[in-house]
Scaffold this motif. Structure first.
Motif, PDB file in Angstrom:
ATOM      1  N   GLY A  77     -22.607  88.472  71.470  1.00  0.00           N
ATOM      2  CA  GLY A  77     -22.268  89.801  70.998  1.00  0.00           C
ATOM      3  C   GLY A  77     -21.259  89.805  69.872  1.00  0.00           C
ATOM      4  N   CYS A  78     -20.657  88.669  69.590  1.00  0.00           N
ATOM      5  CA  CYS A  78     -19.688  88.570  68.484  1.00  0.00           C
ATOM      6  C   CYS A  78     -20.274  87.788  67.315  1.00  0.00           C
ATOM      7  CB  CYS A  78     -18.408  87.898  68.960  1.00  0.00           C
ATOM      8  SG  CYS A  78     -17.379  88.983  69.954  1.00  0.00           S
ATOM      9  N   ASP A  85     -24.181  70.346  60.192  1.00  0.00           N
ATOM     10  CA  ASP A  85     -25.066  71.513  60.320  1.00  0.00           C
ATOM     11  C   ASP A  85     -25.729  71.596  61.692  1.00  0.00           C
ATOM     12  OD1 ASP A  85     -24.397  72.031  57.678  1.00  0.00           O
ATOM     13  OD2 ASP A  85     -26.209  71.074  56.885  1.00  0.00           O
ATOM     14  N   ALA A  86     -24.918  71.510  62.733  1.00  0.00           N
ATOM     15  CA  ALA A  86     -25.440  71.505  64.106  1.00  0.00           C
ATOM     16  C   ALA A  86     -25.622  72.899  64.701  1.00  0.00           C
ATOM     17  CB  ALA A  86     -24.521  70.682  65.008  1.00  0.00           C
ATOM     18  N   PHE A  87     -25.195  73.939  64.000  1.00  0.00           N
ATOM     19  CA  PHE A  87     -25.287  75.292  64.550  1.00  0.00           C
ATOM     20  C   PHE A  87     -26.633  75.935  64.254  1.00  0.00           C
ATOM     21  CE2 PHE A  87     -20.808  74.612  64.782  1.00  0.00           C
ATOM     22  CZ  PHE A  87     -20.421  75.325  65.891  1.00  0.00           C
ATOM     23  N   HIS A  88     -27.098  76.703  65.230  1.00  0.00           N
ATOM     24  CA  HIS A  88     -28.361  77.432  65.118  1.00  0.00           C
ATOM     25  C   HIS A  88     -28.074  78.889  65.440  1.00  0.00           C
ATOM     26  CE1 HIS A  88     -30.927  73.784  64.918  1.00  0.00           C
ATOM     27  NE2 HIS A  88     -29.835  73.255  65.462  1.00  0.00           N
ATOM     28  N   GLU A  89     -28.718  79.785  64.699  1.00  0.00           N
ATOM     29  CA  GLU A  89     -28.415  81.204  64.823  1.00  0.00           C
ATOM     30  C   GLU A  89     -29.435  81.951  65.662  1.00  0.00           C
ATOM     31  OE1 GLU A  89     -27.165  84.968  62.010  1.00  0.00           O
ATOM     32  OE2 GLU A  89     -28.360  83.362  61.130  1.00  0.00           O
ATOM     33  N   GLY A  90     -28.940  82.561  66.739  1.00  0.00           N
ATOM     34  CA  GLY A  90     -29.750  83.445  67.550  1.00  0.00           C
ATOM     35  C   GLY A  90     -29.434  84.890  67.188  1.00  0.00           C
ATOM     36  N   GLU A  91     -30.065  85.818  67.846  1.00  0.00           N
ATOM     37  CA  GLU A  91     -29.871  87.233  67.543  1.00  0.00           C
ATOM     38  C   GLU A  91     -28.447  87.699  67.836  1.00  0.00           C
ATOM     39  OE1 GLU A  91     -31.740  91.410  69.044  1.00  0.00           O
ATOM     40  OE2 GLU A  91     -33.119  89.738  68.751  1.00  0.00           O
ATOM     41  N   THR A  92     -27.883  87.253  68.969  1.00  0.00           N
ATOM     42  CA  THR A  92     -26.560  87.738  69.349  1.00  0.00           C
ATOM     43  C   THR A  92     -25.489  86.661  69.470  1.00  0.00           C
ATOM     44  OG1 THR A  92     -27.050  87.588  71.706  1.00  0.00           O
ATOM     45  CG2 THR A  92     -27.544  89.684  70.618  1.00  0.00           C
ATOM     46  N   ILE A 129     -24.898  75.020  78.765  1.00  0.00           N
ATOM     47  CA  ILE A 129     -25.204  73.668  78.288  1.00  0.00           C
ATOM     48  C   ILE A 129     -26.709  73.559  78.040  1.00  0.00           C
ATOM     49  CG2 ILE A 129     -25.189  71.200  78.865  1.00  0.00           C
ATOM     50  CD1 ILE A 129     -22.621  71.817  80.568  1.00  0.00           C
ATOM     51  N   GLU A 130     -27.496  73.920  79.018  1.00  0.00           N
ATOM     52  CA  GLU A 130     -28.948  73.879  78.866  1.00  0.00           C
ATOM     53  C   GLU A 130     -29.431  74.948  77.889  1.00  0.00           C
ATOM     54  OE1 GLU A 130     -32.755  72.632  78.964  1.00  0.00           O
ATOM     55  OE2 GLU A 130     -31.020  71.584  79.793  1.00  0.00           O
ATOM     56  N   LEU A 131     -28.798  76.098  77.899  1.00  0.00           N
ATOM     57  CA  LEU A 131     -29.182  77.175  76.986  1.00  0.00           C
ATOM     58  C   LEU A 131     -29.007  76.732  75.534  1.00  0.00           C
ATOM     59  CD1 LEU A 131     -30.152  80.130  76.831  1.00  0.00           C
ATOM     60  CD2 LEU A 131     -27.743  80.798  76.794  1.00  0.00           C
ATOM     61  N   ASN A 132     -27.907  76.067  75.208  1.00  0.00           N
ATOM     62  CA  ASN A 132     -27.711  75.551  73.853  1.00  0.00           C
ATOM     63  C   ASN A 132     -28.789  74.538  73.501  1.00  0.00           C
ATOM     64  OD1 ASN A 132     -24.709  75.903  72.282  1.00  0.00           O
ATOM     65  ND2 ASN A 132     -24.887  76.737  74.341  1.00  0.00           N
ATOM     66  N   ARG A 133     -29.079  73.646  74.423  1.00  0.00           N
ATOM     67  CA  ARG A 133     -30.081  72.610  74.185  1.00  0.00           C
ATOM     68  C   ARG A 133     -31.448  73.241  73.902  1.00  0.00           C
ATOM     69  NH1 ARG A 133     -29.373  69.768  78.659  1.00  0.00           N
ATOM     70  NH2 ARG A 133     -27.822  68.480  77.653  1.00  0.00           N
ATOM     71  N   THR A 134     -31.825  74.200  74.706  1.00  0.00           N
ATOM     72  CA  THR A 134     -33.140  74.832  74.574  1.00  0.00           C
ATOM     73  C   THR A 134     -33.238  75.726  73.337  1.00  0.00           C
ATOM     74  OG1 THR A 134     -33.381  74.817  76.965  1.00  0.00           O
ATOM     75  CG2 THR A 134     -34.808  76.318  75.752  1.00  0.00           C
ATOM     76  N   MET A 135     -32.276  76.631  73.194  1.00  0.00           N
ATOM     77  CA  MET A 135     -32.342  77.609  72.100  1.00  0.00           C
ATOM     78  C   MET A 135     -32.219  76.950  70.729  1.00  0.00           C
ATOM     79  SD  MET A 135     -33.031  80.421  73.566  1.00  0.00           S
ATOM     80  CE  MET A 135     -32.767  81.622  72.262  1.00  0.00           C
ATOM     81  N   SER A 136     -31.398  75.936  70.617  1.00  0.00           N
ATOM     82  CA  SER A 136     -31.219  75.283  69.312  1.00  0.00           C
ATOM     83  C   SER A 136     -32.505  74.634  68.812  1.00  0.00           C
ATOM     84  CB  SER A 136     -30.095  74.256  69.371  1.00  0.00           C
ATOM     85  OG  SER A 136     -30.425  73.189  70.236  1.00  0.00           O
ATOM     86  N   GLN A 137     -33.397  74.297  69.710  1.00  0.00           N
ATOM     87  CA  GLN A 137     -34.668  73.689  69.313  1.00  0.00           C
ATOM     88  C   GLN A 137     -35.625  74.700  68.683  1.00  0.00           C
ATOM     89  OE1 GLN A 137     -36.280  71.718  72.748  1.00  0.00           O
ATOM     90  NE2 GLN A 137     -34.571  70.315  72.900  1.00  0.00           N
ATOM     91  N   GLU A 177     -21.040  87.849  58.272  1.00  0.00           N
ATOM     92  CA  GLU A 177     -20.239  88.864  58.953  1.00  0.00           C
ATOM     93  C   GLU A 177     -20.512  88.795  60.452  1.00  0.00           C
ATOM     94  OE1 GLU A 177     -17.880  91.043  57.806  1.00  0.00           O
ATOM     95  OE2 GLU A 177     -18.069  89.855  55.970  1.00  0.00           O
ATOM     96  N   PRO A 178     -19.477  88.860  61.283  1.00  0.00           N
ATOM     97  CA  PRO A 178     -19.680  88.836  62.739  1.00  0.00           C
ATOM     98  C   PRO A 178     -20.280  90.156  63.239  1.00  0.00           C
ATOM     99  CG  PRO A 178     -17.377  89.190  62.245  1.00  0.00           C
ATOM    100  CD  PRO A 178     -18.065  88.940  60.926  1.00  0.00           C
ATOM    101  N   LEU A 179     -20.786  90.129  64.440  1.00  0.00           N
ATOM    102  CA  LEU A 179     -21.322  91.343  65.061  1.00  0.00           C
ATOM    103  C   LEU A 179     -20.200  92.240  65.556  1.00  0.00           C
ATOM    104  CD1 LEU A 179     -24.281  89.855  67.139  1.00  0.00           C
ATOM    105  CD2 LEU A 179     -24.371  90.943  64.882  1.00  0.00           C
ATOM    106  N   CYS A 180     -19.030  91.662  65.818  1.00  0.00           N
ATOM    107  CA  CYS A 180     -17.881  92.434  66.303  1.00  0.00           C
ATOM    108  C   CYS A 180     -16.662  92.096  65.482  1.00  0.00           C
ATOM    109  CB  CYS A 180     -17.621  92.131  67.773  1.00  0.00           C
ATOM    110  SG  CYS A 180     -17.063  90.450  68.094  1.00  0.00           S
ATOM    111  N   GLU A 181     -15.639  92.875  65.619  1.00  0.00           N
ATOM    112  CA  GLU A 181     -14.356  92.629  64.944  1.00  0.00           C
ATOM    113  C   GLU A 181     -13.236  92.741  65.928  1.00  0.00           C
ATOM    114  OE1 GLU A 181     -13.498  91.550  61.920  1.00  0.00           O
ATOM    115  OE2 GLU A 181     -15.553  91.433  61.296  1.00  0.00           O
TER     116      GLU A 181
END
Length: 90
Positions: A11-12, A24-31, A68-76, A86-90
């Motif tokens: 949410g942020c 460049d290890a970060f992957h962007e999801g919707e939230t 831990i598993e969520l990062n592994r799965t979603m990043s793929q 810009e962040p989703l929250c401030e």
């Protein structure tokens, strides 16, 4: 994967950590962001996270261990992010 993005990011989606990552290890999801297997455990992202959402996998609080598993799965399945946004929250 060694570093894990957890609940405080949801949410942020601050991206300060993204520009600190040398591989460049970060992957962007919707939230929120996720860290993929590209991570080299440099810890550069941890101090950059304003909501303290990033942990070494062995230090993830018990209530957030499923991230831990969520990062592994979603990043793929999500695109890498390499620039600050810009962040989703401030």
């Amino acid at each position: 994967m060694v570093m894990v993005v957890t609940k405080p990011c949801s949410g942020c989606k601050y991206t300060d950590c993204v520009v600190a990552c040398p591989v460049d290890a970060f992957h962007e999801g919707e939230t929120m962001l996720y860290i993929g297997e590209e991570c080299v455990e440099c810890d550069a992202c941890i101090p950059e996270c304003p909501v303290e959402a990033i942990y070494l996998d062995q230090n993830v609080p018990a209530e957030w261990e499923h991230y831990i598993e969520l990062n592994r799965t979603m990043s793929q399945h999500l695109p890498q992010i390499t620039e600050k946004k810009e962040p989703l929250c401030e």
